[in-house]
Structure formats: structure tokens, C-alpha cells
Write an enzyme that holds these catalytic residues in place. Structure first.
Site, PDB file in Angstrom:
ATOM      1  N   ASN A  43       2.614  -4.315  -3.938  1.00 49.62           N
ATOM      2  CA  ASN A  43       2.696  -4.365  -2.318  1.00 49.62           C
ATOM      3  C   ASN A  43       2.046  -5.827  -2.103  1.00 49.62           C
ATOM      4  O   ASN A  43       0.539  -5.768  -2.296  1.00 49.62           O
ATOM      5  CB  ASN A  43       1.945  -3.207  -1.812  1.00 49.62           C
ATOM      6  CG  ASN A  43       2.168  -3.102  -0.480  1.00 49.62           C
ATOM      7  OD1 ASN A  43       2.555  -4.090   0.096  1.00 49.62           O
ATOM      8  ND2 ASN A  43       1.914  -1.870   0.119  1.00 49.62           N
TER       9      ASN A  43
ATOM     10  N   ASN B 218       1.453  -0.381   7.772  1.00 45.73           N
ATOM     11  CA  ASN B 218       2.129   0.833   8.150  1.00 45.73           C
ATOM     12  C   ASN B 218       1.508   2.094   8.115  1.00 45.73           C
ATOM     13  O   ASN B 218       1.398   2.324   6.909  1.00 45.73           O
ATOM     14  CB  ASN B 218       3.513   0.928   6.954  1.00 45.73           C
ATOM     15  CG  ASN B 218       4.220  -0.226   7.069  1.00 45.73           C
ATOM     16  OD1 ASN B 218       5.773  -0.143   7.172  1.00 45.73           O
ATOM     17  ND2 ASN B 218       4.005  -1.455   6.651  1.00 45.73           N
TER      18      ASN B 218
ATOM     19  N   CYS C 142      -3.075  -3.312   4.856  1.00 43.29           N
ATOM     20  CA  CYS C 142      -3.357  -1.768   5.266  1.00 43.29           C
ATOM     21  C   CYS C 142      -4.479  -1.181   4.936  1.00 43.29           C
ATOM     22  O   CYS C 142      -5.459  -1.368   5.463  1.00 43.29           O
ATOM     23  CB  CYS C 142      -1.761  -1.180   4.732  1.00 43.29           C
ATOM     24  SG  CYS C 142      -1.646   0.277   5.827  1.00 43.29           S
TER      25      CYS C 142
ATOM     26  N   LYS D 150      -1.917  -5.727  -3.047  1.00 43.41           N
ATOM     27  CA  LYS D 150      -2.796  -4.883  -2.421  1.00 43.41           C
ATOM     28  C   LYS D 150      -3.445  -4.135  -3.568  1.00 43.41           C
ATOM     29  O   LYS D 150      -3.090  -3.761  -4.515  1.00 43.41           O
ATOM     30  CB  LYS D 150      -1.523  -3.928  -1.539  1.00 43.41           C
ATOM     31  CG  LYS D 150      -2.581  -2.662  -0.943  1.00 43.41           C
ATOM     32  CD  LYS D 150      -1.544  -1.714  -0.149  1.00 43.41           C
ATOM     33  CE  LYS D 150      -1.982  -0.841   0.707  1.00 43.41           C
ATOM     34  NZ  LYS D 150      -1.124  -0.073   1.433  1.00 43.41           N
TER      35      LYS D 150
ATOM     36  N   GLU E  87       2.895  -5.409   6.756  1.00 40.77           N
ATOM     37  CA  GLU E  87       3.063  -4.913   5.479  1.00 40.77           C
ATOM     38  C   GLU E  87       4.635  -4.696   5.127  1.00 40.77           C
ATOM     39  O   GLU E  87       4.937  -3.782   6.232  1.00 40.77           O
ATOM     40  CB  GLU E  87       2.357  -3.883   5.231  1.00 40.77           C
ATOM     41  CG  GLU E  87       2.435  -2.864   3.664  1.00 40.77           C
ATOM     42  CD  GLU E  87       1.657  -1.789   3.774  1.00 40.77           C
ATOM     43  OE1 GLU E  87       1.414  -1.107   4.968  1.00 40.77           O
ATOM     44  OE2 GLU E  87       1.357  -1.446   2.845  1.00 40.77           O
TER      45      GLU E  87
HETATM   46  N1  ING Z   1      -1.219   3.346   5.244  1.00 37.48           N
HETATM   47  C1  ING Z   1      -2.250   4.140   5.662  1.00 37.48           C
HETATM   48  C2  ING Z   1      -3.252   3.367   5.998  1.00 37.48           C
HETATM   49  O1  ING Z   1      -4.409   3.202   5.527  1.00 37.48           O
HETATM   50  C3  ING Z   1      -3.341   6.202   5.829  1.00 37.48           C
HETATM   51  C4  ING Z   1      -2.750   5.328   4.958  1.00 37.48           C
HETATM   52  C5  ING Z   1      -2.337   6.813   6.841  1.00 37.48           C
HETATM   53  C6  ING Z   1      -4.606   6.214   5.988  1.00 37.48           C
HETATM   54  C7  ING Z   1      -3.049   7.596   7.823  1.00 37.48           C
HETATM   55  C8  ING Z   1      -5.252   7.047   6.900  1.00 37.48           C
HETATM   56  C9  ING Z   1      -4.470   7.718   7.614  1.00 37.48           C
HETATM   57  O2  ING Z   1      -3.423   2.622   7.197  1.00 37.48           O
HETATM   58  C10 ING Z   1      -1.199   2.506   4.123  1.00 37.48           C
HETATM   59  N2  ING Z   1       0.054   1.937   3.909  1.00 37.48           N
HETATM   60  O3  ING Z   1      -1.966   2.070   3.512  1.00 37.48           O
END
Ligand code: ING
Length: 281
Positions: free
Chosen positions: A87, A174, A149, A104, A24
Site C-alpha cells: 500500500n 480511507n 492512514c 505503508k 490513500e
Molecule cells: N483505515 C483505518 C484507519 O486507521 C481504522 C482503520 C478504521 C482504524 C476505523 C480505526 C477505526 O484510519 C486504514 N486504511 O488504515
């Protein structure tokens, strides 16, 4: 960044690959971790043309090597008479043609600046919710789908593609090690990452290829754990570093059949009349 992606693409070709999946927002840092006031500072991270001058060499190398790729990036476009920002990920075939695009849908985090956080997660501020649903296209000899993601954490993502017969879901992510709203989850980041992709694969009889942007980016530690997952739900290849690492697997798309035609034969076994609450709530 494009140079590093080309290096990985050449390595993949050397291993006989037909397709490479990149993360991503592969062309830039994960900029939603920062709060920007000025739109021109935000727009710095977006691609207006794909391919554009900086990314054309990636497309040219893919054609020269006869290899396809999937890549995530920040997309700026004028659509319906207005500026839109998504995104986005695209699937590019061996002739350099963009054969599918996804924007996204599940945007995690928050829209307003929250200065008390150690870092921001402002995807809801910088991107619109995707407006292309989850398309599944014929390419690379099978039915190919994409998500991005946070989408991978929601079963609906895989099921919308599963109902279209998807045989491979490609996704980049990410994912910070630390999630400020729920630090108690941090120790489970890697487990949850594989849990959701393995269940999505098994419950829809599809391959899932999940690719991390990993390591320390601008002081923020991102989990790795890129994996190639079979329709059985088993991980067949997994990264073990947080560097520029290539993993390879021979993905026989016919391995989807034993699941799509038996235990997850949707036509015979699903009861959509009982599921209305899922879309009506
Ligand atoms: N990042 C994360 C994901 O869903 C996140 C957001 C971070 C969720 C930490 C849960 C814990 O993997 C993105 N960019 O969606």
C-alpha cells in the site's frame, strides 16, 4: 478516477498551489473491504507501472500545470526476485519526477476472512508491511515526508520523520465510520482523526496534511475531515463535505522552527536512553 484527480489538480493550480495531496488508494476503491479468493482478482487493483497507461495523463497534466502531487495506490512490483505488493504513496515534483516513495507500515485489520463482519479489512492479507521506513526528502523547498492512514495513529510514525527534521508530513486515509471490532468508538472517529494528526504535528514541529477518501464507497461510509495542520497543532483548513473538495493553505515551512528550536529541540531535550522499551518490546 484520474479525470477527477486532474480536475482537482487544475482547481488547485487556479488557487496558486505548488503541491496537491491525494488520498490513500486514490485510484481504486478500498478493496481490502472485500474478501477475494483468486489472486488475479486481487491483482486487478494493483499498478505494475507508475506512471502506467492510465496514470500517465495525471503526470502529464502536473508537468503542464507545473504542480507537484502526492498520491496513494496499490503497488505490485518484482523485488528481490519475487512478487511484492504494498500500500504505497509517491511524491512527484513539478517536473513529473517521483522524488520519494513510501510503503505503508502499520497495516490495520486482519489477514483471514471474517465473514461475520459487515465488511472486511484485509490489508494484512493483500499487502506486505512497508520496507522503506519513513523517508524524508528535500523537495518543494523543504523536508517532506509521507505516511498512510493507520500510520497517522502511531506516534512513532511522526517521530521517525521528526528525527529527520521533517517539515511537512503528507498522508491519505480511507477510514470507515464504523469499526466492527469497536463500534463504541464510531462516534469518536472524526475526533480521533484530528487528534492524532494535530498531536503528531505539534510534537514534531511539522505541518501535517491529511486527505480523506470520503463518502459512501461501495456501500461503506468513510469519514471525511481532510485537514491542513500547522506545526502549532492548529487546523488551518478543513473539508466540510464528503465530495471532491479542495482545501488550500499557504504552508510556511519556517513555522516549524519555533518548535524544533525550542520546546521540541530533540538534541537538547530528548532522552533516548530512557526510551529503549519502545523498540525492545
Ligand atoms: N483505515 C483505518 C484507519 O486507521 C481504522 C482503520 C478504521 C482504524 C476505523 C480505526 C477505526 O484510519 C486504514 N486504511 O488504515
Amino acid at each position: 478516477m484520474v479525470g477527477r484527480l486532474i480536475h482537482l489538480m487544475r482547481d488547485a493550480k487556479g488557487h496558486g498551489c505548488d503541491l496537491v495531496v491525494f488520498p490513500e488508494l486514490a485510484l481504486t476503491t478500498f478493496f481490502p473491504r472485500w474478501f477475494f479468493e483468486r489472486q488475479e482478482d486481487i491483482d486487478f487493483f494493483f499498478e505494475r507501472d507508475m506512471p502506467g497507461p492510465e496514470t500517465q495523463p495525471l503526470f502529464d497534466e502536473a508537468v503542464r500545470l507545473e504542480i507537484g502531487f502526492q498520491i496513494g495506490y496499490a503497488e505490485a512490483v518484482v523485488e528481490d526476485g519475487r512478487e511484492r505488493r504494498f500500500n504505497t504513496s509517491i511524491l512527484v515534483d513539478k517536473s513529473g519526477l517521483i522524488v520519494s516513495k513510501y510503503r505503508k507500515i502499520h497495516l490495520p485489520g486482519h489477514a483471514a476472512h471474517e465473514p461475520e463482519r459487515p465488511f472486511q479489512h484485509l490489508e494484512k492479507r493483500y499487502f506486505e508491511v512497508g520496507n522503506l521506513s519513513w523517508p524524508v526528502v528535500h523537495a518543494f523547498g523543504g523536508l517532506m515526508g509521507m505516511c498512510i492512514c493507520n500510520d497517522r495513529r502511531w506516534p512513532e510514525t511522526y517521530r521517525v520523520m521528526g528525527l529527520q527534521g521533517v517539515e511537512m508530513v503528507m498522508l491519505g486515509y480511507n477510514t470507515p465510520v464504523h469499526n466492527p471490532p469497536a463500534p463504541e468508538h464510531d462516534r469518536l472517529g472524526w475526533f480521533h482523526n484530528h487528534l492524532v494528526m494535530q498531536s503528531g504535528a505539534y510534537q514534531n514541529g511539522t505541518w501535517v496534511v491529511g486527505v480523506a477518501k470520503a463518502g459512501n464507497e461501495e456501500g461503506c461510509e468513510l469519514i471525511g475531515g481532510s485537514a491542513i495542520i500547522a506545526p502549532t497543532g492548529e487546523i488551518v483548513a478543513q473539508c466540510v463535505t464528503s465530495g471532491d473538495e479542495l482545501i488550500v493553505a499557504r504552508c510556511d515551512l519556517d513555522l516549524c522552527k519555533p518548535y524544533k528550536e525550542t520546546i521540541f529541540n530533540f538534541a537538547i531535550h530528548r532522552e533516548p536512553e530512557q526510551y529503549r522499551m519502545i523498540v525492545e518490546r
